[in-house]
Design an enzyme around this catalytic site. Structure first.
Site, PDB file in Angstrom:
ATOM      1  N   THR A  41       0.881  -1.028   0.086  1.00 47.32           N
ATOM      2  CA  THR A  41      -0.063  -0.435  -0.038  1.00 47.32           C
ATOM      3  C   THR A  41       0.955   0.634   0.206  1.00 47.32           C
ATOM      4  O   THR A  41       0.565   2.668  -0.829  1.00 47.32           O
ATOM      5  CB  THR A  41      -0.569   0.139   1.421  1.00 47.32           C
ATOM      6  OG1 THR A  41      -2.036  -1.398   0.896  1.00 47.32           O
ATOM      7  CG2 THR A  41      -2.044   1.119   0.928  1.00 47.32           C
ATOM      8  N   HIS A  49      -8.220   1.878 -10.927  1.00 52.95           N
ATOM      9  CA  HIS A  49      -8.660   0.766 -12.272  1.00 52.95           C
ATOM     10  C   HIS A  49      -9.975   0.418 -12.906  1.00 52.95           C
ATOM     11  O   HIS A  49     -10.469   0.598 -12.278  1.00 52.95           O
ATOM     12  CB  HIS A  49      -7.815  -0.614 -12.566  1.00 52.95           C
ATOM     13  CG  HIS A  49      -6.257  -0.727 -12.038  1.00 52.95           C
ATOM     14  ND1 HIS A  49      -5.468  -0.305 -13.586  1.00 52.95           N
ATOM     15  CD2 HIS A  49      -5.131  -1.302 -11.353  1.00 52.95           C
ATOM     16  CE1 HIS A  49      -4.104  -0.083 -13.116  1.00 52.95           C
ATOM     17  NE2 HIS A  49      -3.797  -0.879 -11.515  1.00 52.95           N
ATOM     18  N   SER A 337      -2.237  -7.061  -7.746  1.00 55.75           N
ATOM     19  CA  SER A 337      -2.838  -5.746  -8.494  1.00 55.75           C
ATOM     20  C   SER A 337      -4.247  -6.189  -9.293  1.00 55.75           C
ATOM     21  O   SER A 337      -4.070  -7.164  -9.218  1.00 55.75           O
ATOM     22  CB  SER A 337      -2.200  -4.593  -9.604  1.00 55.75           C
ATOM     23  OG  SER A 337      -2.546  -3.806  -9.969  1.00 55.75           O
ATOM     24  N   CYS A 399       8.430  23.050   5.219  1.00 55.12           N
ATOM     25  CA  CYS A 399       9.108  22.046   4.110  1.00 55.12           C
ATOM     26  C   CYS A 399       8.840  22.987   3.138  1.00 55.12           C
ATOM     27  O   CYS A 399       7.391  23.117   2.595  1.00 55.12           O
ATOM     28  CB  CYS A 399       8.117  20.726   3.500  1.00 55.12           C
ATOM     29  SG  CYS A 399       8.080  19.668   2.234  1.00 55.12           S
TER      30      CYS A 399
HETATM   31  C1  LIG Z   1       4.568  -2.345  -7.360  1.00 57.24           C
HETATM   32  C2  LIG Z   1       2.912  -1.943  -7.377  1.00 57.24           C
HETATM   33  C3  LIG Z   1       1.887  -1.848  -8.163  1.00 57.24           C
HETATM   34  C4  LIG Z   1       0.726  -1.337  -7.698  1.00 57.24           C
HETATM   35  N1  LIG Z   1      -0.059  -0.641  -8.036  1.00 57.24           N
HETATM   36  C5  LIG Z   1      -0.822  -0.753  -8.319  1.00 57.24           C
HETATM   37  C6  LIG Z   1      -2.620   0.383  -8.668  1.00 57.24           C
HETATM   38  O1  LIG Z   1      -1.680   1.591  -9.605  1.00 57.24           O
HETATM   39  N2  LIG Z   1      -3.557   0.141  -8.760  1.00 57.24           N
HETATM   40  C7  LIG Z   1      -4.338  -0.538  -8.049  1.00 57.24           C
HETATM   41  O2  LIG Z   1      -5.790  -0.535  -7.717  1.00 57.24           O
HETATM   42  N3  LIG Z   1      -3.110  -1.914  -7.506  1.00 57.24           N
HETATM   43  C8  LIG Z   1      -1.822  -1.483  -7.212  1.00 57.24           C
HETATM   44  N4  LIG Z   1      -1.346  -2.530  -6.883  1.00 57.24           N
HETATM   45  C9  LIG Z   1      -1.556  -4.281  -5.483  1.00 57.24           C
HETATM   46  C10 LIG Z   1      -2.267  -2.734  -4.178  1.00 57.24           C
HETATM   47  O3  LIG Z   1      -0.563  -1.606  -4.411  1.00 57.24           O
HETATM   48  C11 LIG Z   1      -2.065  -3.801  -3.179  1.00 57.24           C
HETATM   49  O4  LIG Z   1      -2.669  -5.014  -3.578  1.00 57.24           O
HETATM   50  C12 LIG Z   1      -2.465  -3.752  -2.493  1.00 57.24           C
HETATM   51  O5  LIG Z   1      -1.522  -2.726  -1.164  1.00 57.24           O
HETATM   52  C13 LIG Z   1      -2.269  -4.559  -0.892  1.00 57.24           C
HETATM   53  O6  LIG Z   1      -2.779  -4.825   0.366  1.00 57.24           O
HETATM   54  P1  LIG Z   1      -2.862  -5.417   1.270  1.00 57.24           P
HETATM   55  O7  LIG Z   1      -3.188  -4.370   2.809  1.00 57.24           O
HETATM   56  O8  LIG Z   1      -3.588  -6.624   1.144  1.00 57.24           O
HETATM   57  O9  LIG Z   1      -1.306  -5.229   1.660  1.00 57.24           O
HETATM   58  P2  LIG Z   1      -0.218  -4.416   1.631  1.00 57.24           P
HETATM   59  O10 LIG Z   1      -0.747  -3.063   1.397  1.00 57.24           O
HETATM   60  O11 LIG Z   1       1.058  -5.551   1.679  1.00 57.24           O
HETATM   61  O12 LIG Z   1      -0.358  -5.007   3.967  1.00 57.24           O
HETATM   62  C14 LIG Z   1      -0.279  -6.080   4.551  1.00 57.24           C
HETATM   63  C15 LIG Z   1       0.425  -5.529   5.677  1.00 57.24           C
HETATM   64  O13 LIG Z   1       0.438  -6.916   6.884  1.00 57.24           O
HETATM   65  C16 LIG Z   1       1.319  -6.658   7.442  1.00 57.24           C
HETATM   66  N5  LIG Z   1       1.645  -7.966   7.877  1.00 57.24           N
HETATM   67  C17 LIG Z   1       2.777  -8.450   7.090  1.00 57.24           C
HETATM   68  N6  LIG Z   1       2.960  -9.872   7.827  1.00 57.24           N
HETATM   69  C18 LIG Z   1       2.140  -9.554   9.509  1.00 57.24           C
HETATM   70  C19 LIG Z   1       2.392 -10.720   9.927  1.00 57.24           C
HETATM   71  N7  LIG Z   1       3.064 -11.890  10.475  1.00 57.24           N
HETATM   72  N8  LIG Z   1       2.010  -9.706  11.642  1.00 57.24           N
HETATM   73  C20 LIG Z   1       0.979  -8.336  11.456  1.00 57.24           C
HETATM   74  N9  LIG Z   1       0.886  -8.279  10.192  1.00 57.24           N
HETATM   75  C21 LIG Z   1       1.668  -8.689   9.258  1.00 57.24           C
HETATM   76  C22 LIG Z   1       2.554  -5.822   6.837  1.00 57.24           C
HETATM   77  O14 LIG Z   1       3.096  -5.236   7.269  1.00 57.24           O
HETATM   78  C23 LIG Z   1       1.252  -5.022   5.836  1.00 57.24           C
HETATM   79  O15 LIG Z   1       1.341  -3.614   6.292  1.00 57.24           O
HETATM   80  C24 LIG Z   1       0.085  -2.346  -7.344  1.00 57.24           C
HETATM   81  C25 LIG Z   1       1.033  -2.727  -5.819  1.00 57.24           C
HETATM   82  C26 LIG Z   1       2.809  -2.597  -6.207  1.00 57.24           C
HETATM   83  C27 LIG Z   1       3.344  -3.688  -5.624  1.00 57.24           C
END
Ligand SMILES: Cc1cc2nc3c(=O)[nH]c(=O)nc-3n(C[C@H](O)[C@H](O)[C@H](O)COP(=O)(O)OP(=O)(O)OC[C@H]3O[C@@H](n4cnc5c(N)ncnc54)[C@H](O)[C@@H]3O)c2cc1C
Length: 480
Positions: A41, A49, A337, A399
């Site tokens: 994130t 998208h 993504s 800033c």
């Molecule tokens: C390069 C890139 C480009 C992207 N571009 C887009 C885009 O343009 N549009 C779009 O819709 N999506 C995009 N995505 C996808 C999107 O960013 C992700 O799908 C989304 O942020 C996932 O959110 P999440 O909460 O599942 O994961 P994360 O944001 O990774 O959050 C998971 C959390 O779990 C925590 N965690 C992990 N293990 C543990 C543990 N054992 N105990 C406690 N906490 C833990 C981590 O610290 C983290 O804070 C992109 C991703 C990337 C990497």
């Protein structure tokens, strides 16, 4: 004992926490890092998208379309910056023409509004700085951009205001399933809950495997970016994609909601789930690829390079729902993504999944509207003067690049989820996001954090735990 423990406070965990916080149940969110929005994130393309990319009938298509439709209202409700700028997918060859035809068909099947294929002439009329080699473009006018940090923080703040307990620096190390509950062990404490939501991003398979059959393997996939100064960002108005390939959506050129130019990402599978180091060969690749779309990008104006890690998996699809063999354990996992776009819809569905799993919950009174965030630079002269009269600290610019005031920084430090490191201040306020990347304001911000929290300057962190920026002479001697 909590009714629900959510593991991970990225956009998916935060959105689920907010949706669940509208009900009369007890919820804790356990996040391993010392702030929210630290995983994928934190570092992504920030695109909402349109929904032409995911295969018809997939979970990714379902949540992409629903999430994109919700995003504008949520952004308004939470005072998060959102801009519907539209997107082009460029075709340079006959092969690409077939690809954009395919995307058009898929988009229509998925219900994406307004998509069409534009001729080369029309494409260049609308985006004159694109390469003259363009043969046509898929136009997706509903595509948008958003501030992912602020969206995640807003969701998490609203959840906390509605009674959710957010435990930062609480890495989940193990889970044990008993008949009527789960025991969740972090490095310092043990928690209990009737239900678990796994939103652990690139670590989600590890968490799943603690109490469930193995169903998916995360393949961490790094994507690297260049960020350019605002002064040279005027080369495009929309998000400019190239045709997707087997590695993903390809290299894009886009504006950020704050007016910078963002270029990237590549896609490199790696073993490390958190390694966001940047490599020159990847940056060279995205530079070369982006110049095919927009030849005039002023790479002399790069102010930052960075990387994010995608939670790609071996099954290529979101894993959402209760584990059959482990009642009460719910995956919101493998959210690659378009996960940012999908998150509002995934969070909403978490409520139904928990209800179906047997959790009784009734709506309670809850906060829906976020307080207005002070963005001093965006105010009129009259509003600025009124604000300074009410609190002179809004008259002190800290800033200089982004014009962020001491008042805004102190608001962030004392916010619902306090920003206690220099990077957290940057995520909340944009202080340090400009041309000098914190070169001038960093020390001042460290001092403000120390003054506000009563901590020693030696304790102030750049970002994650262990990133102290100063060291005392005595400590230095010890280390040496
Ligand atoms: C390069 C890139 C480009 C992207 N571009 C887009 C885009 O343009 N549009 C779009 O819709 N999506 C995009 N995505 C996808 C999107 O960013 C992700 O799908 C989304 O942020 C996932 O959110 P999440 O909460 O599942 O994961 P994360 O944001 O990774 O959050 C998971 C959390 O779990 C925590 N965690 C992990 N293990 C543990 C543990 N054992 N105990 C406690 N906490 C833990 C981590 O610290 C983290 O804070 C992109 C991703 C990337 C990497």
């Amino acid at each position: 004992m909590y009714d629900v423990i959510i593991i991970g406070c990225g956009i998916v965990g935060a959105s689920a926490a907010f949706e669940l916080s509208k009900y009369d149940i007890s919820i804790a969110v356990l996040e391993k890092d010392n702030d929210v929005a630290e995983g994928a994130t934190k570092a992504n393309s920030a695109i909402v998208h349109a929904g032409y990319d995911p295969t018809e009938g997939s979970l990714m298509a379902k949540y992409n379309i629903k999430g994109a439709a919700m995003m504008k209202d949520i952004a308004e409700q939470f005072d998060v910056i959102y801009k519907q700028c539209g997107a082009f997918v460029l075709a340079f060859s006959d092969e690409d023409m077939l690809e954009i035809e395919k995307l058009l068909k898929r988009g229509k099947n998925n219900g994406v509004a307004g998509i069409e294929i534009l001729s080369a002439q029309k494409t260049l009329d609308m985006e004159p700085k694109l390469s003259r080699n363009v043969k046509a473009a898929l136009n997706a006018p509903t595509s948008a951009i958003i501030d992912p940090w602020d969206l995640c923080t807003a969701y998490a703040e609203m959840a906390v205001r509605n009674g959710v307990e957010l435990k930062l620096s609480a890495p989940v190390m193990d889970i044990i399933k008993l008949d009527d509950r789960f025991i969740v062990k972090t490095d310092k404490k043990i928690y209990e809950a009737k239900y678990i939501i796994n939103a652990a991003g690139t670590h989600a398979d590890v968490i799943n495997d603690m109490v469930c059959n193995h169903k998916f393997t995360i393949v961490p996939t790094k994507g690297e970016y260049y960020l350019l100064d605002k002064k040279d960002s005027n080369v495009i108005n929309r998000t400019i994609f190239q045709c997707p390939n087997e590695k993903g959506k390809g290299v894009l050129v886009t504006r950020t909601v704050h007016g910078n130019l963002l270029i990237g990402p590549d896609a490199q599978a790696q073993n490390d789930r958190d390694d966001t180091s940047v490599e020159q060969h990847a940056l060279d690749y995205i530079k070369e690829a982006s110049l095919r779309s927009v030849p005039d990008i002023a790479f002399r104006s790069v102010i930052r390079s960075f990387a994010g890690v995608r939670a790609n998996s071996d099954i290529g699809e979101f894993v959402i729902g209760q584990a059959e063999e482990t009642p009460g354990f719910i995956n919101l996992s493998a959210i690659k993504s378009p996960g940012l776009t999908s998150a509002p819809a995934i969070g909403l569905d978490a409520v139904d999944i928990l209800k179906d799993a047997g959790l009784k919950m009734e709506k309670k009174n809850y906060y829906q509207e976020r307080r207005k965030v002070v963005r001093f630079d965006e105010l009129s002269r009259k509003e600025k003067n009124e604000l300074i009269a009410s609190n002179p600290l809004y008259g002190k610019i800290v800033c200089r690049c982004e014009h962020i005031t001491e008042g805004e920084i102190i608001d962030a430090i004392n916010g619902v989820i306090p920003a206690l490191s220099i990077d957290s201040i940057k995520k909340r306020t944009r202080a340090g996001m400009g041309r000098c990347q914190g070169g001038f304001c960093g020390p001042k911000i460290a001092q403000i954090i120390a003054d506000q929290t009563g901590a020693s300057l030696l304790e102030v962190l750049q970002g994650r735990s262990g990133s102290e920026i100063l060291i005392s002479k005595t400590k230095q001697r010890e280390v040496l």
